[in-house]
Design an enzyme around this catalytic site. Structure first.
Site, short mmCIF file in Angstrom:
data_model
loop_
_atom_site.label_atom_id
_atom_site.label_comp_id
_atom_site.label_asym_id
_atom_site.label_seq_id
_atom_site.Cartn_x
_atom_site.Cartn_y
_atom_site.Cartn_z
N LYS A 138 57.38 -80.27 52.36
CA LYS A 138 55.96 -80.52 52.12
C LYS A 138 55.54 -81.88 52.69
CE LYS A 138 54.47 -82.27 48.11
NZ LYS A 138 53.40 -83.30 48.10
N ASN A 139 56.29 -82.93 52.33
CA ASN A 139 55.90 -84.28 52.74
C ASN A 139 56.00 -84.47 54.25
OD1 ASN A 139 55.31 -84.98 50.11
ND2 ASN A 139 57.31 -85.91 49.72
N ARG A 152 46.92 -87.24 48.01
CA ARG A 152 47.24 -88.56 48.54
C ARG A 152 47.45 -88.56 50.06
NH1 ARG A 152 46.80 -93.92 47.77
NH2 ARG A 152 48.36 -95.00 48.99
N CYS A 189 48.45 -87.10 42.52
CA CYS A 189 49.03 -87.08 41.17
C CYS A 189 48.78 -88.39 40.44
CB CYS A 189 50.54 -86.84 41.25
SG CYS A 189 50.99 -85.18 41.74
N ARG A 218 49.25 -96.54 43.81
CA ARG A 218 49.57 -96.29 45.21
C ARG A 218 48.43 -96.72 46.14
NH1 ARG A 218 52.45 -90.45 45.49
NH2 ARG A 218 50.71 -89.69 44.26
N PRO A 219 48.13 -98.02 46.19
CA PRO A 219 46.99 -98.50 46.96
C PRO A 219 47.21 -98.39 48.46
CG PRO A 219 48.27 -100.35 46.14
CD PRO A 219 48.86 -99.11 45.52
N MET A 220 46.11 -98.63 49.20
CA MET A 220 46.12 -98.49 50.66
C MET A 220 46.36 -99.82 51.38
SD MET A 220 45.62 -95.39 51.84
CE MET A 220 44.89 -95.65 53.45
N ASP A 221 46.66 -100.89 50.66
CA ASP A 221 46.71 -102.20 51.29
C ASP A 221 47.76 -102.29 52.39
OD1 ASP A 221 48.67 -101.93 49.35
OD2 ASP A 221 48.55 -104.00 48.65
N LEU A 222 48.91 -101.63 52.23
CA LEU A 222 49.96 -101.71 53.25
C LEU A 222 49.54 -100.99 54.53
CD1 LEU A 222 53.09 -101.11 50.99
CD2 LEU A 222 52.30 -103.29 51.93
N ASP A 276 61.21 -88.74 43.69
CA ASP A 276 60.72 -87.37 43.50
C ASP A 276 61.75 -86.45 42.86
OD1 ASP A 276 58.18 -87.85 44.37
OD2 ASP A 276 58.45 -87.00 46.37
N ILE A 279 59.87 -97.16 41.93
CA ILE A 279 58.93 -96.83 43.00
C ILE A 279 57.50 -96.72 42.46
CG2 ILE A 279 58.39 -95.25 44.88
CD1 ILE A 279 61.07 -96.70 45.18
N ARG A 295 51.43 -77.23 44.40
CA ARG A 295 51.28 -78.24 45.45
C ARG A 295 52.60 -78.48 46.19
NH1 ARG A 295 50.17 -83.41 43.49
NH2 ARG A 295 49.99 -83.87 45.71
#
Length: 422
Positions: A22-23, A94, A118, A123-127, A308, A330, A400
């Site tokens: 999936k990922n 995500r 989820c 899990r921010p977008m800064d990176l 996971d 994580i 999912r």
């Protein structure tokens, strides 16, 4: 709303086919945005997240066709009509943020909503933003959307990430394929899904080296062309089903499995008293002798123990001999399955990012509720090993990330059925 009814039914025996990852597939699909020529993916998993990504790509004007019962995805981005990834689609998943890098690289602009997914941490977008800005992008957050521009095109740079984020690595690598000059990405994530992405990009004409290591080098090219690529085996689905015979007894062969995808996980199973051996067709799993032993687990980026698989491993430890400590490094909020396992008779204490599990002789069936994707399957595993019936509600999470769960487990002797909601 559907639920899944599981009845403890003794040992499991037989074979389970493992789907494409999936990922990996969710990362490969946005790669179509990098080229005007067709990209075809084989061994695609048939999941609701894939449907969501399909909808997102189509909203941008890409053509996406699902062939061979959904296992082949034929895509083309020759005539995009939009560079905006709308909130109504992005909020569902995500991985939707992975259109940011490709759109920016090919068209010099992108507007992407902040993502959802989820409830297992911010899990921010800064990176992602820091990496793309290092390549010369100008990014501004307005009204919940990232507005990104690269008027003169992206330019190669040396960038070291503060954390080895998988998603940020993928976004930056895709963007760098069309940047002018050379990009050196340090402290890059090393997951197999990234290795798979680079393999696909290389087929499309990208010049990349170092994947699977912490430093990846990308030499930008003027354009990428079409390709056909097979999605790598899903190591999380593989690990999940490896736990079924470990919990219930019996012997199950996971078709398509490779030890290289799950080495750290298999090592923990070995320490717990579970045998994992390679076969011509995949991996064969069985208990070595009787009850498994407690082992401690710390989640880490690949090649460490996968976050996971933490929930599923906790389910195994619930009936292990002794006390185990599971430390989640994580994501925050990733022990929401623990109270549901306690409802089934488990002995679990959670303090911040650490869970202490003292094994009990037997879990008892109970009504439980799934809180996220991996938690949902951990409760199904627990139900397989429990006495009596377990009803898992809110299983839309399951759709999912796992295709045909009921069919696959029934195929090895599990007593399991999906109950349609009213």
């Amino acid at each position: 709303m559907d639920s899944i009814l599981v009845t403890g039914n003794g040992p499991l025996n037989g074979q389970i086919p493992i789907a494409g990852a999936k990922n990996a597939c969710l990362t490969l699909m946005p790669a179509t945005l990098l080229s005007e020529e067709p990209l075809t993916l084989t061994n695609a998993p048939r999941l609701s997240d894939i449907i969501t990504m399909t909808a997102l790509l189509r909203s941008l004007g890409a053509e996406v066709s699902s062939l061979q019962d959904g296992q082949v995805l034929a895509m083309s981005s020759h005539d995009l009509t939009s560079h905006t990834a709308d909130y109504e689609i992005v909020r569902k998943m995500r991985a939707s943020n992975l259109v940011l890098g490709p759109l920016l690289a090919r068209f010099g602009e992108a507007v992407v909503s902040l993502p959802g997914g989820c409830a297992i941490g911010a899990r921010p977008m800064d990176l992602h933003v820091e990496g793309l800005e290092a390549l010369g992008a100008e990014i501004e957050l307005k009204d919940g959307y990232l507005h990104a521009k690269a008027p003169g095109g992206l330019k190669g740079a040396v960038h070291e990430m503060r954390f080895a984020s998988v998603g940020a690595t993928e976004n930056i690598v895709m963007a760098a394929t069309l940047a002018k000059g050379t990009t050196v990405l340090k402290n890059a994530a090393r997951e197999p899904e990234i290795v798979d992405l680079v393999g696909c990009l290389r087929k499309m004409g990208a010049q990349i080296s170092g994947e699977g290591n912490s430093t990846i080098e990308i030499q930008g090219v003027d354009r990428l062309h079409g390709a056909t690529h097979q999605v790598v085996t899903d190591r999380i689905e593989l690990g999940t089903y490896m736990l079924a015979p470990a919990m219930c007894g019996g012997e199950v062969e996971l078709l398509g499995g490779r030890m290289s995808l799950v080495e750290s996980f298999a090592a923990k199973l070995d320490a717990a008293g579970v045998s994992v051996t390679e076969t011509k067709k995949g991996l064969k799993v069985s208990r070595k002798n009787g009850r498994v032993s407690a082992v401690d687990v710390v989640t880490e980026p690949f090649p460490g123990f996968p976050t996971d698989l933490q929930a599923q491993m906790m389910a195994l430890m619930c009936t292990a001999e002794g006390t185990s400590v599971l430390e989640e490094r994580i994501f925050e909020n990733r022990f929401m399955h623990a109270p549901e396992l306690v409802r089934m008779g488990a002995n679990i204490e959670v303090h911040g990012g650490t869970a202490t599990v003292t094994g009990v002789d037997q879990l008892k069936g109970a009504p439980v509720m799934a809180t996220d994707l991996r938690a949902s399957v951990s409760l199904i595993l627990a139900g397989l090993a429990a006495e009596g019936e377990t009803t898992v509600s809110r299983v839309y999470h399951l759709d999912r990330g796992y295709e045909h769960v009921v069919r696959k487990l029934e195929g090895v002797g599990a007593k399991i059925e999906r109950i349609k909601g009213q």
